[in-house]
Design a protein around this motif. Sequence first.
Motif, mmCIF file in Angstrom:
data_model
loop_
_atom_site.group_PDB
_atom_site.id
_atom_site.type_symbol
_atom_site.label_atom_id
_atom_site.label_comp_id
_atom_site.label_asym_id
_atom_site.label_seq_id
_atom_site.Cartn_x
_atom_site.Cartn_y
_atom_site.Cartn_z
ATOM 1 N N ASP A 66 0.807 -1.223 0.000
ATOM 2 C CA ASP A 66 0.000 0.000 0.000
ATOM 3 C C ASP A 66 0.839 1.270 0.000
ATOM 4 N N ARG B 186 8.987 4.405 -5.280
ATOM 5 C CA ARG B 186 8.253 5.469 -4.576
ATOM 6 C C ARG B 186 7.700 4.941 -3.255
ATOM 7 N N GLN C 251 5.279 6.212 0.018
ATOM 8 C CA GLN C 251 4.362 7.254 0.515
ATOM 9 C C GLN C 251 3.841 6.829 1.885
ATOM 10 N N HIS D 34 1.999 8.362 5.911
ATOM 11 C CA HIS D 34 1.235 9.405 6.598
ATOM 12 C C HIS D 34 1.397 9.233 8.095
ATOM 13 N N ARG E 139 -1.172 14.622 10.536
ATOM 14 C CA ARG E 139 -1.658 15.295 9.337
ATOM 15 C C ARG E 139 -0.560 15.441 8.287
ATOM 16 N N ASP F 270 -1.566 20.026 5.397
ATOM 17 C CA ASP F 270 -2.601 21.046 5.180
ATOM 18 C C ASP F 270 -2.228 21.981 4.029
ATOM 19 N N ASP G 78 -10.742 15.699 7.913
ATOM 20 C CA ASP G 78 -9.414 15.470 7.339
ATOM 21 C C ASP G 78 -9.306 14.088 6.697
ATOM 22 N N ASP H 230 -8.460 13.282 2.818
ATOM 23 C CA ASP H 230 -7.373 12.375 2.419
ATOM 24 C C ASP H 230 -7.869 11.294 1.456
ATOM 25 N N ARG I 297 -4.772 11.057 -0.924
ATOM 26 C CA ARG I 297 -3.587 11.137 -0.062
ATOM 27 C C ARG I 297 -3.425 9.876 0.784
ATOM 28 N N ASN I 298 -4.514 9.391 1.344
ATOM 29 C CA ASN I 298 -4.461 8.203 2.195
ATOM 30 C C ASN I 298 -5.824 7.516 2.151
ATOM 31 N N GLN J 168 -6.329 4.362 3.346
ATOM 32 C CA GLN J 168 -6.377 3.258 4.298
ATOM 33 C C GLN J 168 -7.320 3.630 5.440
ATOM 34 N N THR K 79 -9.012 -0.767 2.275
ATOM 35 C CA THR K 79 -8.579 0.327 1.410
ATOM 36 C C THR K 79 -9.809 0.894 0.714
#
Lengths: 406, 143
Positions: free
Chosen positions: A133, A182, A184, A186, A189, A236, B40, B44, B49-50, B52, B58
């Motif tokens: 993922d 790549r 990615q 998180h 935020r 943000d 938020d 995302d 962006r996310n 999960q 997913t």
Amino acid sequence: MVLHHSGLHMTLNLNNRILTTLTLWFWAFTVHAGQVGNITYSGNGYYTIGIGKMLSGTHVNVENYNCPCLISDYAQAAVYDGRSSLQWKPDSKLGVQGTASNKGVSLTTQIVARGASGSADLEWLYGNYDLNDKMSIQLGRKRLPMFYYSDVQDIGFALPWTHLPPGLYGWEAVNYNGVNVRYQDHWERWTSTANLLAGSESNNNSGYWKIYNGRQSRSNINWSNIWGGDLTLSKDWHETRLVYIQSNTQENLVSGEWNPNTQSYTLASSVIYPLAKQQIYGLTFKADYHNWLFHSEIVQIDHPGLNYKDHAQLLALGYHYEQWQPIFTWGRYKGTAVNNGLLPGVQPWNYSQDVQQTVSISIRYDVTATSDLKVQFDSETDHSDPGYSPNYGNARLLTFTYDRVF
Amino acid sequence: MGHRLIVLLFLIIFCPASTFAEDVVVVVNQKNSVNKLTRDEVIDIFLGRNRQLSSGVTALPLDLPGTADEREYFYSHLTGKSMSEINAYWARLIFTGRATPPTLVRSQEEAMQMVIDNRSAISYVNRNKASSQVRIVFELNNK
């Protein structure tokens, strides 16, 4: 048909340009998305129709260009020159992209036809595999991520300008063939994206070097052992990006006579410059706070083997109000010699400073959710040393573009 | 009474269509264990962006057609950006293969059916289109 091969880079000659462009248009407008068996495919595209008029500047003939001149894209030798008529070639382009995917594996290709080069070029062709993922690997031909907007440099709709600020966004190679990993992730935020890449690139008729060696010149470039990466951190409204890429570079200036009938050069002689290492460092900070936009970018390129450095900076401040987005941009490029600029293996060279500063005012108007109109005034001032050649002088240019994605 | 009916009909006919879009909810499949999403988290998911979810699934976000009032209302009130800005954002990701945009559906009815049928699907719809067979996990309205 004359076909020049450069890795995966293909240039189609004049006889096929119209056919190719028509095919691109047909493909772009008829294909959008679908599924065949387990394979999902999609088609997207973009185009920019641009016109520009040189308002004033330094009247001089430089490297077969009738100046005043403003270079809107170095890599494609896209130059607005001193002719009194409107010019459409430098900023007009059409790109189409197709992607086929199946269970974490995908194949993407993107072809771009540009008015500046008069050809359709294969810009992207890569396979992607999602390792999990968070991590994926791409293999093939991709954009070299030297700058913040490198990936979308042809997509006018994704940019606040009619063309990218040339002082910073001007370099000899924009793609590479190789591998990219790549990652990615998180937390809280924050979003982070990291890329590690390795590969090589060669171009058998560099647009960039036509700016420096002459409109009718031909220079072959070869970037070997490219490796590096970038890291983007965003949260943000702000985004910070760091990039480091290094490679060995070599330029081969081919002297000869251009034959328009065969679209090729009759080779007379060539000068092969020494293989030299280059190191590219970049830092970008971007903010999109409420309606305010701020973009700053710094790039430094060291050429320790060639004894010179490139420095480029960019600052932009804009405001988004309903469909309107005015933006003010300041950019500067400076090439400086180190160690007296001695070029090993060729000859001592008396390197003078190459300095340009550009101030731009651009206004974007969103016509629809997928199209915009822009007008931009550029004022470029050449602060190069008197002995520096080629010295393109000053230029004041007005450009209009209509951009659309589909 | 007749006068009030005329006024009501007048309001219905001439009221801008967008006012009907001003009560948008985000819905997921009933089998998805997610009960609530923050603003938020919704941003995302729909901006790639996310995706999960805390349930381990997913998310498969769905987008209404560009002509749907709910689409513009959803993005403008969720992110504070215009559709043009959202599309410019997506252009950066689509043409560089960095993320896949939400799957486009033809109508709110199709979105509802996909959410009912697919455990991963997540969509925004007008509240009055939300079926009892889905779970509302986020509410976007002017209140």
